[in-house]
Motif scaffolding. Structure first.
Motif, PDB file in Angstrom:
ATOM      1  N   GLU A   1      -1.878  -6.246  -5.198  1.00 26.73           N
ATOM      2  CA  GLU A   1      -2.279  -4.930  -4.703  1.00 26.73           C
ATOM      3  C   GLU A   1      -3.435  -4.371  -5.520  1.00 26.73           C
ATOM      4  O   GLU A   1      -4.366  -3.776  -4.971  1.00 26.73           O
ATOM      5  N   ARG A   2      -3.408  -4.567  -6.844  1.00 31.74           N
ATOM      6  CA  ARG A   2      -4.501  -4.094  -7.693  1.00 31.74           C
ATOM      7  C   ARG A   2      -5.791  -4.863  -7.409  1.00 31.74           C
ATOM      8  O   ARG A   2      -6.877  -4.286  -7.380  1.00 31.74           O
TER       9      ARG A   2
ATOM     10  N   ILE B   1       3.345  -9.071  -6.629  1.00 31.51           N
ATOM     11  CA  ILE B   1       2.845  -8.196  -5.562  1.00 31.51           C
ATOM     12  C   ILE B   1       1.994  -7.078  -6.152  1.00 31.51           C
ATOM     13  O   ILE B   1       0.937  -6.745  -5.611  1.00 31.51           O
ATOM     14  N   SER B   2       2.420  -6.498  -7.277  1.00 33.35           N
ATOM     15  CA  SER B   2       1.650  -5.398  -7.870  1.00 33.35           C
ATOM     16  C   SER B   2       0.264  -5.872  -8.305  1.00 33.35           C
ATOM     17  O   SER B   2      -0.719  -5.152  -8.151  1.00 33.35           O
TER      18      SER B   2
END
Length: 114
Positions: free
Chosen positions: A105-106, A101-102
């Motif tokens: 998001e980036r 997920i991170s």
């Protein structure tokens, strides 16, 4: 005076796939060999080499060049096969190989900045 537009897939010889698969979040950079092979590279390879002096994801390259993602994937895969770019494995993902997920998001934040 009329302008002649080249269809994007003519840049890849009509190919939509390559031997190397690059995810949209894969980061690529130009390497030293690209500078040495500047005279023998195609125009598309030279443009991508100039752009990728700074790290960019495959999706960012497609967006900045205003070319379809499939075309850019083939061009970048060709460049990787010719050792003209460095492909940086992110290493972020779950056990199924899906991006975290991170990371997503980036990537989203990067695309929104374009």
């Amino acid at each position: 005076m009329s302008t002649f537009r080249v269809r994007p897939y003519t840049r890849t010889g009509g190919r939509t796939r390559s031997n190397t698969t690059l995810a949209i979040e894969t980061i690529v950079t130009t390497n030293e060999r690209a500078a040495q092979d500047a005279l023998t590279s195609t125009a598309e390879h030279r443009i991508i080499s100039d752009l990728c002096r700074h790290p960019h994801s495959v999706a960012e390259v497609a967006a900045l060049l205003r070319l379809p993602l499939g075309v850019v994937r083939v061009l970048l895969a060709d460049m990787s096969d010719l050792s003209l770019i460095n492909v940086h494995a992110d290493g972020e993902g779950d056990e199924d190989g899906r991006p975290s997920i991170s990371l997503m998001e980036r990537v989203l934040a990067g695309l929104q900045r374009i």
